[in-house]
Design an enzyme around this catalytic site. Structure first.
Site, PDB file in Angstrom:
ATOM      1  N   HIS A   1      39.898 -17.976   5.932  1.00  0.00           N
ATOM      2  CA  HIS A   1      40.987 -18.436   5.069  1.00  0.00           C
ATOM      3  C   HIS A   1      42.333 -18.134   5.741  1.00  0.00           C
ATOM      4  O   HIS A   1      42.471 -17.151   6.466  1.00  0.00           O
ATOM      5  CB  HIS A   1      40.979 -17.655   3.750  1.00  0.00           C
ATOM      6  CG  HIS A   1      39.901 -18.046   2.791  1.00  0.00           C
ATOM      7  ND1 HIS A   1      39.055 -19.109   2.987  1.00  0.00           N
ATOM      8  CD2 HIS A   1      39.544 -17.502   1.588  1.00  0.00           C
ATOM      9  CE1 HIS A   1      38.231 -19.207   1.949  1.00  0.00           C
ATOM     10  NE2 HIS A   1      38.500 -18.241   1.098  1.00  0.00           N
TER      11      HIS A   1
ATOM     12  N   ARG B   1      13.548 -18.737  -6.365  1.00  0.00           N
ATOM     13  CA  ARG B   1      13.550 -19.819  -5.362  1.00  0.00           C
ATOM     14  C   ARG B   1      13.518 -19.283  -3.933  1.00  0.00           C
ATOM     15  O   ARG B   1      12.864 -19.850  -3.051  1.00  0.00           O
ATOM     16  CB  ARG B   1      14.802 -20.681  -5.579  1.00  0.00           C
ATOM     17  CG  ARG B   1      14.913 -21.935  -4.753  1.00  0.00           C
ATOM     18  CD  ARG B   1      16.027 -22.841  -5.271  1.00  0.00           C
ATOM     19  NE  ARG B   1      17.330 -22.179  -5.356  1.00  0.00           N
ATOM     20  CZ  ARG B   1      18.185 -22.046  -4.351  1.00  0.00           C
ATOM     21  NH1 ARG B   1      17.892 -22.535  -3.164  1.00  0.00           N
ATOM     22  NH2 ARG B   1      19.347 -21.430  -4.519  1.00  0.00           N
TER      23      ARG B   1
ATOM     24  N   CYS C   1      38.082 -13.210  -2.500  1.00  0.00           N
ATOM     25  CA  CYS C   1      38.335 -13.196  -1.053  1.00  0.00           C
ATOM     26  C   CYS C   1      39.806 -13.390  -0.671  1.00  0.00           C
ATOM     27  O   CYS C   1      40.358 -12.620   0.115  1.00  0.00           O
ATOM     28  CB  CYS C   1      37.472 -14.231  -0.349  1.00  0.00           C
ATOM     29  SG  CYS C   1      37.503 -15.856  -1.116  1.00  0.00           S
TER      30      CYS C   1
ATOM     31  N   ARG D   1      35.292  -8.143 -12.738  1.00  0.00           N
ATOM     32  CA  ARG D   1      36.507  -7.704 -12.039  1.00  0.00           C
ATOM     33  C   ARG D   1      37.646  -7.272 -12.952  1.00  0.00           C
ATOM     34  O   ARG D   1      38.369  -6.329 -12.651  1.00  0.00           O
ATOM     35  CB  ARG D   1      37.016  -8.823 -11.123  1.00  0.00           C
ATOM     36  CG  ARG D   1      36.184  -9.004  -9.877  1.00  0.00           C
ATOM     37  CD  ARG D   1      36.772 -10.112  -9.024  1.00  0.00           C
ATOM     38  NE  ARG D   1      35.847 -10.508  -7.966  1.00  0.00           N
ATOM     39  CZ  ARG D   1      35.812 -11.728  -7.442  1.00  0.00           C
ATOM     40  NH1 ARG D   1      36.637 -12.668  -7.891  1.00  0.00           N
ATOM     41  NH2 ARG D   1      34.955 -12.003  -6.486  1.00  0.00           N
TER      42      ARG D   1
ATOM     43  N   SER E   1      33.495 -21.858   3.584  1.00  0.00           N
ATOM     44  CA  SER E   1      32.588 -20.741   3.311  1.00  0.00           C
ATOM     45  C   SER E   1      32.767 -20.158   1.916  1.00  0.00           C
ATOM     46  O   SER E   1      31.818 -19.632   1.343  1.00  0.00           O
ATOM     47  CB  SER E   1      32.779 -19.635   4.354  1.00  0.00           C
ATOM     48  OG  SER E   1      34.128 -19.199   4.344  1.00  0.00           O
TER      49      SER E   1
ATOM     50  N   GLN F   1      42.024 -22.598   2.430  1.00  0.00           N
ATOM     51  CA  GLN F   1      40.748 -21.905   2.271  1.00  0.00           C
ATOM     52  C   GLN F   1      39.586 -22.663   2.904  1.00  0.00           C
ATOM     53  O   GLN F   1      39.433 -23.862   2.710  1.00  0.00           O
ATOM     54  CB  GLN F   1      40.486 -21.658   0.780  1.00  0.00           C
ATOM     55  CG  GLN F   1      41.538 -20.740   0.173  1.00  0.00           C
ATOM     56  CD  GLN F   1      41.277 -20.346  -1.269  1.00  0.00           C
ATOM     57  OE1 GLN F   1      42.196 -20.338  -2.070  1.00  0.00           O
ATOM     58  NE2 GLN F   1      40.051 -20.003  -1.601  1.00  0.00           N
TER      59      GLN F   1
ATOM     60  N   THR G   1      19.728 -13.861   0.654  1.00  0.00           N
ATOM     61  CA  THR G   1      19.572 -15.041   1.514  1.00  0.00           C
ATOM     62  C   THR G   1      20.841 -15.882   1.627  1.00  0.00           C
ATOM     63  O   THR G   1      20.887 -16.827   2.410  1.00  0.00           O
ATOM     64  CB  THR G   1      18.423 -15.931   0.988  1.00  0.00           C
ATOM     65  OG1 THR G   1      18.720 -16.281  -0.382  1.00  0.00           O
ATOM     66  CG2 THR G   1      17.092 -15.203   1.033  1.00  0.00           C
TER      67      THR G   1
ATOM     68  N   ALA H   1      25.114 -16.668   2.272  1.00  0.00           N
ATOM     69  CA  ALA H   1      26.003 -16.433   3.418  1.00  0.00           C
ATOM     70  C   ALA H   1      26.547 -15.009   3.403  1.00  0.00           C
ATOM     71  O   ALA H   1      26.568 -14.322   4.427  1.00  0.00           O
ATOM     72  CB  ALA H   1      27.167 -17.437   3.404  1.00  0.00           C
ATOM     73  N   VAL H   2      26.954 -14.541   2.224  1.00  0.00           N
ATOM     74  CA  VAL H   2      27.485 -13.177   2.123  1.00  0.00           C
ATOM     75  C   VAL H   2      26.353 -12.164   2.262  1.00  0.00           C
ATOM     76  O   VAL H   2      26.500 -11.129   2.917  1.00  0.00           O
ATOM     77  CB  VAL H   2      28.256 -12.981   0.794  1.00  0.00           C
ATOM     78  CG1 VAL H   2      28.680 -11.534   0.618  1.00  0.00           C
ATOM     79  CG2 VAL H   2      29.479 -13.897   0.748  1.00  0.00           C
TER      80      VAL H   2
END
Lengths: 347, 347
Positions: free
Chosen positions: A243, A41, A130, A101, A160, A157, A13, A15-16
């Site tokens: 960005h 949630r 990003c 990472r 988002s 940046q 749900t 943005a990404v």
């Protein structure tokens, strides 16, 4: 795999997450079954995918049975909690968070740069930060020809990067300020509309924030070049979802600018956008919704004979996050790397 | 001069002109008579100064009789057309435009940096470019202790640098975009609300725009250090009236960061603003309306042992333009440099 891939999107749900679903559709990823997972949630909401309506489920330990690929973009703590469960269940996790990472046994992959690293995965592949992805695809074509010695980068940046609610906050803030009000920031720490501020990720002892250190460390890992020296100043600006970065690259020897432009023009995932006569170069509004990172103002640094400068804009949600993750998934399918992983994890 | 100075403001109706008048009032500059000059288009409008209402006159060749100081901020072509008339009439011109800045016989003055240069004037003193002034006051305290070898700077420049109408355009643009419209830019070449773009001043053969070359050349002249190597990337951002800059400074030898902070704290015209625990550093909204340039994030560059980095915000209209000009005028009065000039021009 000929009958398709079972995909789970964790953080469906956000943005990404939304962009991941749009890209699975538009790029015709061979989805067999799609499972949508999110925090309790957000569970229960319904999302359309192709012709189906899919209900978002609350993620649980046993959510990953029969899943081939998990696209995770629910934040570091969620990834830490569920990635090992997914891997144990036989899935490959492509993780958007920073949780794994820098782990030695987790490949950090930008398909245009180090696709071969994906083959080494032990069940988790990390999607880089990003700003790091955007810079990487732009400068790696040069690095391949002559190794970069040092990078000095300043970022611009978009909201988002702090999520969909930060994007909304910039708009409501701007609205309020234009009415003469003084809105209180709620998602971001300081007002961002008509303002800007250094990236608010935690600061380390060396006085670099986490976002800046991601650019340093992740670039080195992706390029397999621990010797590259990097300094980054990361600034949040009142732009919605692309960005920008001003990048100064030092080499050991002069780098012909015409050659640099040629290499960038020919590189995958990058588009050279520069009209010197019209003073027209990449802008966030042009990069928004684009797959390619827009690069321009490629020029000789007049202050250093072995340095070049360039300017880029890239969609933070797309190539900066969702698109890169989908490209990794495509790579796994194309190179048959899911099977390998499943064999390894079941040994 | 004990009975006061006859001052003319050329370009009285512009953003900088308005700020000049406010500063003449608030700093109690010893004004005897104030003459307001502008283009014929703006002539006839009335402006309040102290308790008087003064009518703006159209500038003419003979506008400068009995004027001691002309504060000119009406653009380069107006300055070129009228400066010599003003000087011939016995005035000293403090010029905000770029018309004379690089002339050998015109001092380029930032009072905190090179006040002594003002004494060499032949009737014209140039006020430097705004981004250059802001950077200069922040870094000169370090340069005095150990000469700077190279500067890599990226700017985040507000709309005010393009004038009052550009500031208004950003607001009306933002308003329209929030309503879902796609407004056409009129003053600036591209949309600036929720966007940003490289500074649109003309590009030179070296692929640096004029704004960038001002930072290069004017810094060298003000610092009297032609050997400093400078590269600048100038970007216009959707902020109203304060510029920000990310600055990387290379020295010949390591520069102790604690010492650098101490020097900046003690320097005139600069205020150290950094709370590392709260991740609080200079922001344009804090710099707006302030005389001082706010400097923070002073740190060791982890990519180069002899380099430091810092971040600044400064009011573009105030210290970037009007305040610096008023400070030059104050210097002329204080050091009795008007008389000297008048003697020289009448010899």
């Amino acid at each position: 795999m000929s009958d398709g891939i079972n995909v789970a999107v964790l953080g469906a749900t956000g943005a990404v997450g939304q962009e991941l679903l749009a890209l699975l559709e538009s790029r015709q990823f061979p989805v067999k079954n799609l499972t949508l997972l999110a925090s309790p949630r957000s569970a229960g909401s319904k999302i359309k995918f192709l012709n189906q309506e899919i209900t978002v489920e609350a993620v649980k330990d046993d959510s990953f049975q029969d899943i081939d690929i998990v696209l995770a973009s629910a934040g570091g703590s969620t990834s830490k909690a569920y990635a090992s469960k997914a891997v144990a269940a036989g899935a490959v996790v492509i993780d958007n968070s920073s949780a794994f990472r820098m782990d030695d046994d987790v490949p950090l992959v930008v398909p245009e740069i180090n696709p071969e690293a994906a083959a080494q995965h032990q069940g988790i592949i990390a999607n880089p930060n990003c700003t790091t992805i955007l810079m990487g695809v732009a400068i790696h074509p040069l690095h391949k020809v002559q190794p970069i010695k040092r990078i000095v980068v300043s970022t611009y940046q978009s909201a988002s990067g702090a999520g969909a609610r930060a994007m909304a906050e910039v708009e409501t803030q701007a609205q309020a300020i234009l009415k003469g009000e003084t809105p209180k920031p709620e998602i971001l720490p300081y007002p961002l509309a008509f303002n800007l501020f250094p990236h608010n990720s935690p600061l380390g002892d060396n006085h670099y924030c986490q976002e800046e250190m991601k650019m340093v460390n992740e670039t080195r890992k992706i390029f397999e070049a621990p010797e590259i020296r990097v300094t980054a100043t990361c600034i949040r600006v009142p732009v919605l979802r692309a960005h920008s970065e001003a990048i100064n690259l030092e080499f050991a020897h002069p780098f012909d600018v015409a050659k640099a432009r040629e290499l960038i023009s020919a590189a995958p995932g990058v588009k050279l956008v520069e009209d010197w006569d019209k003073n027209y170069f990449p802008m966030p509004i042009d990069a928004t919704g684009e797959d390619d990172v827009l690069v321009g103002r490629v020029r000789q640094d007049i202050s250093h004979e072995s340095s070049l400068e360039l300017w880029l804009c890239g969609d933070q949600i797309r190539k900066g996050a969702a698109l890169n993750a989908i490209q990794i998934a495509e790579l796994l399918v194309e190179k048959d790397l899911l099977k390998l992983s499943q064999k390894m994890t079941t040994v």
